[in-house]
Design a protein around this motif. Sequence first.
Motif, short mmCIF file in Angstrom:
data_model
loop_
_atom_site.label_atom_id
_atom_site.label_comp_id
_atom_site.label_asym_id
_atom_site.label_seq_id
_atom_site.Cartn_x
_atom_site.Cartn_y
_atom_site.Cartn_z
N THR A 56 9.76 5.95 3.54
CA THR A 56 10.16 5.86 4.82
C THR A 56 9.27 4.96 5.67
OG1 THR A 56 10.94 8.02 4.63
CG2 THR A 56 10.53 7.13 7.01
N PHE A 57 7.99 5.26 5.49
CA PHE A 57 6.93 4.28 6.22
C PHE A 57 7.30 2.78 5.66
CE2 PHE A 57 4.83 8.07 7.42
CZ PHE A 57 4.29 7.79 8.83
N ALA A 58 7.30 2.55 4.14
CA ALA A 58 7.45 1.20 3.77
C ALA A 58 8.69 0.64 4.52
CB ALA A 58 7.41 1.19 2.25
N LEU A 59 9.89 1.59 4.35
CA LEU A 59 11.25 0.87 5.15
C LEU A 59 10.90 0.55 6.68
CD1 LEU A 59 14.09 0.26 4.69
CD2 LEU A 59 14.54 2.87 5.24
N ALA A 100 10.66 -15.19 4.71
CA ALA A 100 9.98 -13.93 4.88
C ALA A 100 10.94 -12.84 5.24
CB ALA A 100 8.84 -14.15 5.87
N ALA A 101 11.95 -13.34 6.38
CA ALA A 101 12.88 -12.29 6.52
C ALA A 101 13.86 -12.00 5.50
CB ALA A 101 13.63 -12.88 7.85
N ALA A 102 14.16 -12.74 4.74
CA ALA A 102 14.85 -12.62 3.38
C ALA A 102 14.19 -11.53 2.51
CB ALA A 102 15.26 -13.77 2.65
N CYS A 103 12.76 -12.04 2.20
CA CYS A 103 12.01 -11.15 1.46
C CYS A 103 11.91 -9.35 2.06
CB CYS A 103 10.56 -11.84 1.14
SG CYS A 103 10.62 -13.28 0.32
N PHE A 104 11.69 -9.57 3.31
CA PHE A 104 11.63 -8.22 3.99
C PHE A 104 12.88 -7.33 3.71
CE2 PHE A 104 8.09 -9.90 6.54
CZ PHE A 104 7.18 -8.95 6.13
N ALA A 105 13.97 -8.08 3.95
CA ALA A 105 15.50 -7.41 3.66
C ALA A 105 15.67 -7.09 2.18
CB ALA A 105 16.42 -8.68 4.08
N VAL A 106 15.06 -7.80 1.34
CA VAL A 106 15.33 -7.34 0.01
C VAL A 106 14.41 -6.03 -0.31
CG1 VAL A 106 14.60 -7.96 -2.23
CG2 VAL A 106 15.75 -9.64 -0.96
N CYS A 107 13.28 -5.96 0.28
CA CYS A 107 12.35 -4.77 0.22
C CYS A 107 13.05 -3.80 0.91
CB CYS A 107 11.09 -5.06 1.11
SG CYS A 107 9.93 -6.17 0.17
N ALA A 108 13.56 -4.08 2.00
CA ALA A 108 14.37 -2.91 2.76
C ALA A 108 15.45 -2.35 1.91
CB ALA A 108 14.97 -3.30 4.16
N ILE A 109 16.33 -3.08 1.42
CA ILE A 109 17.45 -2.84 0.40
C ILE A 109 16.88 -2.06 -0.61
CG2 ILE A 109 19.13 -3.45 -1.01
CD1 ILE A 109 19.57 -5.97 1.09
N ALA A 110 15.88 -2.31 -1.25
CA ALA A 110 15.31 -1.73 -2.59
C ALA A 110 14.94 -0.40 -2.14
CB ALA A 110 13.89 -2.57 -2.96
N LEU A 111 14.24 -0.31 -0.82
CA LEU A 111 13.87 0.91 -0.45
C LEU A 111 14.81 1.97 0.04
CD1 LEU A 111 10.66 -0.68 1.70
CD2 LEU A 111 10.47 1.07 -0.24
N LEU A 164 0.77 -1.29 -0.08
CA LEU A 164 0.05 0.10 0.07
C LEU A 164 0.97 1.35 0.15
CD1 LEU A 164 -2.97 -0.91 2.48
CD2 LEU A 164 -3.18 -0.73 -0.10
N PHE A 165 1.88 1.35 0.85
CA PHE A 165 2.89 2.57 0.95
C PHE A 165 3.46 2.58 -0.51
CE2 PHE A 165 2.10 2.37 5.54
CZ PHE A 165 1.97 3.87 5.61
N ALA A 166 3.73 1.63 -1.15
CA ALA A 166 4.72 1.45 -2.26
C ALA A 166 3.58 2.21 -3.61
CB ALA A 166 5.01 0.19 -2.99
N LEU A 167 2.34 1.83 -3.35
CA LEU A 167 1.26 2.38 -4.39
C LEU A 167 1.11 3.80 -4.05
CD1 LEU A 167 -1.15 -0.72 -4.46
CD2 LEU A 167 0.33 0.22 -6.24
N LEU A 168 1.03 4.30 -2.72
CA LEU A 168 0.98 5.52 -2.26
C LEU A 168 2.13 6.27 -2.82
CD1 LEU A 168 -0.38 7.83 -0.71
CD2 LEU A 168 1.30 7.10 1.11
N GLY A 169 3.12 5.75 -2.99
CA GLY A 169 4.58 6.43 -3.63
C GLY A 169 4.33 6.68 -5.03
N LEU A 170 3.56 5.61 -5.69
CA LEU A 170 3.58 5.88 -7.22
C LEU A 170 2.37 6.87 -7.46
CD1 LEU A 170 3.65 2.10 -8.39
CD2 LEU A 170 5.20 4.02 -8.83
N VAL A 171 1.54 6.88 -6.56
CA VAL A 171 0.34 7.90 -6.81
C VAL A 171 0.77 9.41 -6.45
CG1 VAL A 171 -1.91 8.57 -5.95
CG2 VAL A 171 -1.45 6.16 -6.42
N TRP A 172 1.15 9.28 -5.44
CA TRP A 172 1.75 10.77 -5.00
C TRP A 172 3.08 11.10 -5.38
CZ3 TRP A 172 2.71 11.60 1.18
CH2 TRP A 172 2.83 13.08 1.50
N ARG A 173 3.05 11.69 -6.65
CA ARG A 173 4.22 11.93 -7.28
C ARG A 173 4.92 13.14 -6.56
NH1 ARG A 173 5.88 8.38 -10.85
NH2 ARG A 173 4.13 7.59 -12.15
N GLY A 174 6.00 13.15 -6.66
CA GLY A 174 6.95 13.98 -6.05
C GLY A 174 8.00 13.72 -5.04
N ALA A 175 8.79 14.26 -4.79
CA ALA A 175 10.11 14.05 -3.75
C ALA A 175 9.37 13.63 -2.51
CB ALA A 175 11.38 15.16 -4.07
#
Length: 124
Positions: free
Chosen positions: A35-38, A105-116, A16-27
């Motif tokens: 930040t919330f997703a991270l 699951a922890a590894a998937c969350f870590a991949v998300c964190a690194i990407a974020l 949801l936060f990733a989608l929010l980041g896509l919709v809410w354009r701008g820095a």
Amino acid sequence: MPGCVLQRLIFCAITLFALLGLVWRGAAGGRVAGTFALLLAFAGIAAALWQQMVAAKSESCNLTLADRIVGATTLDHLLPDVFEARVSCADAAVSLLGVPYAYWAAACFAVCAIALLRILRLST
């Protein structure tokens, strides 16, 4: 098991936060959503590790923090097929390729964190 369900909930919140980041354009939108997703990704890592190291060794999952969080959202009643805990903590300790699901699951969350982190670094 509530720990698994909590991790599912955290993955959904990250989405949801990733989608929010896509919709809410701008820095500012990217930084806020990222930040919330991270923070959620870090919470997911903690939840997954707690599930494997503590909850998986317990016979009962009743009234754990994960149980209370999932219960507070009422998603276990609204979408029981997705968010209802149906096995005990000890029964939920299963593996894929010899690695417990919680570590996957922890590894998937870590991949998300690194990407974020990379995305947040690029947006500054």
